[in-house]
Design a protein around this motif. Structure first.
Motif, PDB file in Angstrom:
ATOM      1  N   GLN A  45       0.923  -1.131  -0.141  1.00 36.13           N
ATOM      2  CA  GLN A  45      -0.344  -0.342   0.371  1.00 36.13           C
ATOM      3  C   GLN A  45       0.656   0.570   0.152  1.00 36.13           C
ATOM      4  OE1 GLN A  45      -3.383   0.018  -0.741  1.00 36.13           O
ATOM      5  NE2 GLN A  45      -2.987  -2.445  -0.345  1.00 36.13           N
ATOM      6  N   ALA A  50      -1.063   4.006  -1.009  1.00 37.83           N
ATOM      7  CA  ALA A  50      -2.887   4.238  -0.223  1.00 37.83           C
ATOM      8  C   ALA A  50      -2.201   4.220   0.976  1.00 37.83           C
ATOM      9  CB  ALA A  50      -3.314   2.902  -0.738  1.00 37.83           C
ATOM     10  N   SER A  53      -4.799   3.174   4.019  1.00 34.79           N
ATOM     11  CA  SER A  53      -4.500   1.771   3.935  1.00 34.79           C
ATOM     12  C   SER A  53      -3.303   1.891   4.338  1.00 34.79           C
ATOM     13  CB  SER A  53      -5.251   1.702   2.257  1.00 34.79           C
ATOM     14  OG  SER A  53      -4.926  -0.094   2.851  1.00 34.79           O
ATOM     15  N   ASN A  56      -3.547   1.523   7.936  1.00 38.46           N
ATOM     16  CA  ASN A  56      -4.561   0.115   8.561  1.00 38.46           C
ATOM     17  C   ASN A  56      -3.726  -1.073   8.835  1.00 38.46           C
ATOM     18  OD1 ASN A  56      -6.561   2.503   8.996  1.00 38.46           O
ATOM     19  ND2 ASN A  56      -7.482   1.993   7.050  1.00 38.46           N
ATOM     20  N   CYS A  57      -2.841  -1.623   7.775  1.00 38.43           N
ATOM     21  CA  CYS A  57      -1.917  -2.520   7.595  1.00 38.43           C
ATOM     22  C   CYS A  57      -1.732  -2.874   9.000  1.00 38.43           C
ATOM     23  CB  CYS A  57      -1.497  -3.190   6.092  1.00 38.43           C
ATOM     24  SG  CYS A  57      -2.910  -3.732   5.100  1.00 38.43           S
TER      25      CYS A  57
END
Length: 92
Positions: A45, A50, A53, A56-57
């Motif tokens: 990402q 991104a 994202s 979040n990962c």
């Protein structure tokens, strides 16, 4: 699984991101509690810019393994990129 993680890392290094994503998806179907796979997805990402994202990962990796190496640093890096502001770019 270690061999698959090594293969995914190599694909990411070679910018073969779609192939790496496919292998991550396969790995997560087998075991959704592998922090390494979420960390690698976060790296993909980041390469795709991104940032949300990616964060979040990396947070998911830390949720699974609170001391996962590098995850907190990557979160801070992505947040730094998101927070970058250069007023000179707005006033040519």
């Amino acid at each position: 699984m270690a061999q698959q993680i090594e293969q995914i890392s190599q694909l990411i290094d070679e910018n073969r991101l779609d192939e790496a994503s496919g292998l991550i998806d396969e790995g997560l179907q087998k075991n959704s509690k592998l922090a390494e796979l979420y960390f690698l997805r976060g790296q993909i990402q980041m390469k795709k810019e991104a940032w949300g994202s990616a964060i979040n990962c990396f947070r998911k990796a830390l949720e699974i393994d609170p001391v996962f190496p590098g995850a907190q640093n990557r979160i801070e890096m992505a947040q730094s990129i998101l927070g970058f502001f250069n007023p000179d770019l707005l006033n040519p």
